[in-house]
Design a protein around this motif. Structure first.
Motif, PDB file in Angstrom:
ATOM      1  N   MET A   1      29.169 -46.258 -24.126  1.00 51.21           N
ATOM      2  CA  MET A   1      28.496 -47.192 -23.234  1.00 51.21           C
ATOM      3  C   MET A   1      29.451 -48.308 -22.832  1.00 51.21           C
ATOM      4  N   ARG A   2      29.421 -48.661 -21.562  1.00 57.49           N
ATOM      5  CA  ARG A   2      30.341 -49.676 -21.030  1.00 57.49           C
ATOM      6  C   ARG A   2      29.675 -51.041 -21.040  1.00 57.49           C
ATOM      7  N   LEU A   3      30.314 -51.998 -21.678  1.00 54.18           N
ATOM      8  CA  LEU A   3      29.822 -53.367 -21.712  1.00 54.18           C
ATOM      9  C   LEU A   3      30.742 -54.262 -20.894  1.00 54.18           C
ATOM     10  N   LEU A   4      30.151 -55.260 -20.250  1.00 53.14           N
ATOM     11  CA  LEU A   4      30.921 -56.299 -19.573  1.00 53.14           C
ATOM     12  C   LEU A   4      30.573 -57.625 -20.222  1.00 53.14           C
ATOM     13  N   LEU A   5      31.546 -58.247 -20.880  1.00 49.42           N
ATOM     14  CA  LEU A   5      31.367 -59.551 -21.494  1.00 49.42           C
ATOM     15  C   LEU A   5      31.794 -60.619 -20.504  1.00 49.42           C
ATOM     16  N   VAL A   6      30.922 -61.606 -20.303  1.00 51.88           N
ATOM     17  CA  VAL A   6      31.184 -62.660 -19.312  1.00 51.88           C
ATOM     18  C   VAL A   6      31.212 -64.011 -20.013  1.00 51.88           C
ATOM     19  N   GLY A   7      32.368 -64.688 -19.957  1.00 47.80           N
ATOM     20  CA  GLY A   7      32.491 -66.017 -20.539  1.00 47.80           C
ATOM     21  C   GLY A   7      32.916 -65.973 -21.987  1.00 47.80           C
ATOM     22  N   THR A   8      33.010 -67.143 -22.598  1.00 45.23           N
ATOM     23  CA  THR A   8      33.427 -67.283 -23.989  1.00 45.23           C
ATOM     24  C   THR A   8      32.206 -67.254 -24.888  1.00 45.23           C
ATOM     25  N   MET A   9      32.181 -66.304 -25.811  1.00 46.19           N
ATOM     26  CA  MET A   9      31.018 -66.132 -26.674  1.00 46.19           C
ATOM     27  C   MET A   9      31.084 -67.054 -27.882  1.00 46.19           C
ATOM     28  N   LEU A  48      26.158 -61.886 -21.273  1.00 48.21           N
ATOM     29  CA  LEU A  48      26.450 -63.077 -20.478  1.00 48.21           C
ATOM     30  C   LEU A  48      26.383 -64.330 -21.340  1.00 48.21           C
ATOM     31  N   ALA A  49      27.515 -65.005 -21.516  1.00 53.60           N
ATOM     32  CA  ALA A  49      27.512 -66.318 -22.163  1.00 53.60           C
ATOM     33  C   ALA A  49      26.862 -67.305 -21.202  1.00 53.60           C
ATOM     34  N   SER A  68      20.932 -56.478  -8.839  1.00 55.07           N
ATOM     35  CA  SER A  68      21.213 -55.382  -9.759  1.00 55.07           C
ATOM     36  C   SER A  68      20.146 -55.290 -10.833  1.00 55.07           C
ATOM     37  N   ARG A  69      19.885 -54.067 -11.287  1.00 52.32           N
ATOM     38  CA  ARG A  69      18.949 -53.828 -12.389  1.00 52.32           C
ATOM     39  C   ARG A  69      19.674 -53.658 -13.718  1.00 52.32           C
ATOM     40  N   VAL A  70      20.975 -53.934 -13.752  1.00 49.18           N
ATOM     41  CA  VAL A  70      21.736 -53.770 -14.986  1.00 49.18           C
ATOM     42  C   VAL A  70      21.125 -54.650 -16.082  1.00 49.18           C
ATOM     43  N   PRO A  71      20.955 -54.134 -17.295  1.00 45.57           N
ATOM     44  CA  PRO A  71      20.425 -54.966 -18.389  1.00 45.57           C
ATOM     45  C   PRO A  71      21.375 -56.127 -18.695  1.00 45.57           C
ATOM     46  N   ILE A  72      20.791 -57.283 -19.018  1.00 44.21           N
ATOM     47  CA  ILE A  72      21.572 -58.478 -19.305  1.00 44.21           C
ATOM     48  C   ILE A  72      21.111 -59.074 -20.628  1.00 44.21           C
ATOM     49  N   VAL A  73      22.042 -59.242 -21.548  1.00 43.18           N
ATOM     50  CA  VAL A  73      21.776 -59.935 -22.807  1.00 43.18           C
ATOM     51  C   VAL A  73      22.458 -61.292 -22.733  1.00 43.18           C
ATOM     52  N   VAL A  85      12.739 -69.138 -23.321  1.00 47.34           N
ATOM     53  CA  VAL A  85      11.786 -68.914 -22.230  1.00 47.34           C
ATOM     54  C   VAL A  85      12.487 -68.979 -20.883  1.00 47.34           C
ATOM     55  N   LEU A  86      13.332 -69.997 -20.685  1.00 47.15           N
ATOM     56  CA  LEU A  86      14.047 -70.125 -19.412  1.00 47.15           C
ATOM     57  C   LEU A  86      14.966 -68.930 -19.181  1.00 47.15           C
ATOM     58  N   GLY A  87      15.598 -68.450 -20.235  1.00 53.16           N
ATOM     59  CA  GLY A  87      16.469 -67.283 -20.092  1.00 53.16           C
ATOM     60  C   GLY A  87      15.709 -66.040 -19.686  1.00 53.16           C
ATOM     61  N   LEU A  88      14.575 -65.794 -20.330  1.00 58.39           N
ATOM     62  CA  LEU A  88      13.775 -64.621 -19.995  1.00 58.39           C
ATOM     63  C   LEU A  88      13.206 -64.724 -18.581  1.00 58.39           C
ATOM     64  N   GLN A  89      12.801 -65.940 -18.189  1.00 53.82           N
ATOM     65  CA  GLN A  89      12.295 -66.125 -16.835  1.00 53.82           C
ATOM     66  C   GLN A  89      13.389 -65.902 -15.794  1.00 53.82           C
ATOM     67  N   ALA A  90      14.634 -66.194 -16.152  1.00 51.14           N
ATOM     68  CA  ALA A  90      15.751 -65.991 -15.221  1.00 51.14           C
ATOM     69  C   ALA A  90      16.118 -64.527 -15.072  1.00 51.14           C
ATOM     70  N   GLY A  91      15.628 -63.661 -15.973  1.00 52.23           N
ATOM     71  CA  GLY A  91      15.890 -62.236 -15.852  1.00 52.23           C
ATOM     72  C   GLY A  91      16.625 -61.605 -17.014  1.00 52.23           C
ATOM     73  N   LEU A  92      16.866 -62.364 -18.098  1.00 55.23           N
ATOM     74  CA  LEU A  92      17.502 -61.773 -19.265  1.00 55.23           C
ATOM     75  C   LEU A  92      16.589 -60.722 -19.892  1.00 55.23           C
ATOM     76  N   ASP A  93      17.203 -59.677 -20.424  1.00 59.37           N
ATOM     77  CA  ASP A  93      16.444 -58.671 -21.165  1.00 59.37           C
ATOM     78  C   ASP A  93      16.331 -59.028 -22.642  1.00 59.37           C
ATOM     79  N   ASP A  94      17.255 -59.833 -23.118  1.00 56.84           N
ATOM     80  CA  ASP A  94      17.179 -60.329 -24.482  1.00 56.84           C
ATOM     81  C   ASP A  94      18.072 -61.552 -24.593  1.00 56.84           C
ATOM     82  N   TYR A  95      17.906 -62.287 -25.707  1.00 64.13           N
ATOM     83  CA  TYR A  95      18.592 -63.569 -25.890  1.00 64.13           C
ATOM     84  C   TYR A  95      19.080 -63.621 -27.327  1.00 64.13           C
ATOM     85  N   VAL A  96      20.363 -63.886 -27.502  1.00 65.52           N
ATOM     86  CA  VAL A  96      20.953 -63.981 -28.833  1.00 65.52           C
ATOM     87  C   VAL A  96      21.560 -65.364 -28.986  1.00 65.52           C
TER      88      VAL A  96
END
Length: 222
Positions: A1-9, A48-49, A68-73, A85-96
């Protein structure tokens, strides 16, 4: 599976991309939200950081979700209920929340990917759409409508609503919801369910669609 990491985690000591590769993922990295939005997303999932150096992470999520419908964590050092809540409302599929443990993030990624994959066998024609009053749930195309209005929901919100709609008069326990929607049979996750119920009610336009049964769980209302 291909992941794209965005920003500094906000990760624990170590190289997060290297650790995720050790978990079997193919990992690419971009440093900014601008870089993400300037290119086509060629990944199975975006990590996504939310604390980006150039753009607001939630705005980047909204703009990516619009095209895009790509899943976003989402990954953030912040761990308040409002942030989730704000993250999920923005379209995140999950929040860590950070600092991130690679094994935890890998488990979240696996869970999200399982939820968004379609089953090998498509639903039969008779089971393609669940209708409950003005609510219509398309099981094949994963669409939710109230009357003529289409409701944009995340994969987990859809799975939660579809579970409740599978037996409209039944009260689903929190444990069963966690088991069937999140594949977690531990019985934990009360806040996760409540957060998703809250965002789902807001999108559907009324609290009455998802009814809380105190001490037990939730059922579909109307």
């Amino acid at each position: 599976m291909r992941l794209l990491l965005v920003g500094t985690m906000p990760a624990n000591a170590g190289n997060l991309s290297h650790d995720l590769r050790d978990h079997g993922f193919e990992v690419s990295v971009v440093d900014t939200g601008t870089a993400l939005l300037a290119t086509s997303v060629l990944a199975d999932l975006v990590v996504l950081a939310l604390d980006l150096p150039d753009l607001d992470g939630l705005e980047v999520c909204r703009r990516l979700r619009a095209r895009s419908r790509v899943p976003i964590v989402g990954v953030s050092a912040r761990d308040s209920e409002l942030d989730r809540v704000l993250g999920l409302q923005a379209g995140l599929d999950d929040y860590v929340s950070g600092p991130v443990r690679p094994s935890e993030l890998a488990a979240v990624i696996d869970a999200v990917l399982r939820r968004v994959r379609r089953p090998a066998s498509e639903p039969s024609a008779a089971a393609e759409t669940v209708v409950h009053g003005s609510l219509r749930i398309g099981l094949r195309n994963r669409e939710v409508r109230i009357g003529a209005r289409q409701i944009a929901v995340t994969p987990k919100e859809f799975d939660l609503l579809a579970l409740l709609a599978s037996e409209p008069g039944r009260v689903f326990t929190r444990r069963r919801i966690m088991s069937e929607v999140w594949r977690d049979s531990s019985g934990r996750g009360t806040r996760t369910i409540d957060t998703h119920v809250r965002t789902l009610r807001a999108k559907l336009g009324a609290h009455s669609w998802v009814v809380n049964v105190p001490g037990i769980g939730f059922r579909l209302g109307g």
